[in-house]
Design a protein around this motif. Sequence first.
Motif: not given
Length: 501
Positions: A69-90
Amino acid sequence: MQLIDQLNDSIRSLAGFWPELALIAAIVLVVLTDLVFSPPAKTGYLGSGPNAAAVTKNRVIQYSLSVMSVVGVGLLLLDQWTLEKGFLFNTVLLLDNQAVFYKLVVTLAAFFAILHAWLVRRPQDTLPLDWLPILLALLLGLYLMTMSVNLLTIYLSIELVSISSYLLTALSADRKASEGGLKYLLFGAISSAIMLYGMSLLYGLLGTLSLTDSLNELTRNDSLVIYIAGFLTLAGLFFKLSLVPFHVWTPDAYEAAPTPIVAFFSVAPKAAALLVLMRILTALPANFQTPLAVISIASITLGNLSALWQTNAKRMLAYSSIAHAGFLLVGVIAFNETGFEAATFYVATYVFINMAAFLLTDLLARQENKELTMQDFSGLGNQQPLLGAALTVVMIALTGLPPTVGFTAKFLAFSSLLEAHQANGNPWLLALFGIGLLNAVVSLFYYLRIPFLLYFRPAPATALPDKKLNRPQLILATVLTVPVLFLFFQPNWVLRWIQGL
């Protein structure tokens, strides 16, 4: 129409919230599999009796799921590095590169803590499997802390981290764990109440809970009110960082909790609290440089002087962590770009140094002893040459000497502090610079005491032979120790990443 817009914003925000959703799913999965595979009768931590095979099977399943689970979440975070950033939930959460980087740091700490507990099983660290979903919940709280830009979400995420920490400290079935957990809870409740009161004052001054809104209105108020509200708000972060005067819980909680949990406590909550601290200080228009310098001096000095007299290894490392929290604050006090980068580099490399320190002391301590005393290390340098050399490297890194990354981290922090002093001439910054360097000399006496015992003191005549270490334990120790040396020669590998935040 406004309700529809809020709903659409929440749905859109889910695209940047996948690691947190995955972590929530992992918590539920770990709890459910424990219910399914746990045997009906409790047969002990190591497994004995007719259900020993079932206990072992359940333990392997729980730890495997947690690690994956921790490794999987870490991979999602690495993928998140290239995604569009911004505010979440108002605008209550902010996903930016800083948040992603700090989430990776705390994820790395959780990964090493789980492996530590899985590979090193000592009788006094009898952790029930319930600690795994609690650790994942704590990790979720840390994720939310790193993204929080609203006073309410900051408070709620800190409370999630705190409650999980109290449970992990008191989870072991012995009196010392209960006492340590209770002390942790009492001091945490006090700091939480103080922080909430400070936030209410800030809300009264601002009319908003968001740190991203304009705070220029504060400048029309009396500066004393700003300082009071600011420091009351920062109390919860000082508690998480183990800074004076919110440090009292640290030695007892560190001594009471199992070593893998203590290792995680020593780095992960501090990393998340550091980012929140930088965001709050950047948002407030008041200058907190001088009072923070005083707190840093007090933490460094008290932590080092108290560590000198400790005979228990975990208590020594606890007081050491108080001193390092003061050093961690040095880069923040500089209040410039290089200072914030130095503080981030410090906490990122501190993960390897401190996790290695607790793992190696756990591996070298004789398994029959109930306490991790300093004398337990006598003569072990010759019996376990690889681990003895690794622990020596880690102690040198904690001191801040070359050729370890501990030297690089302190050098960058104090360089940014000196740069800030040259810019504004604040005498407290120069005092912090001098006292910090003197304290680095003081720390030599207790950090290098362990290598001295390892190589220059014979093992006690009554000492029982150590159990042979297995290959996974040695691999984990190597993985944690090698970066301590490597990043001294190649700090740019981390610095380039940090400078791009």
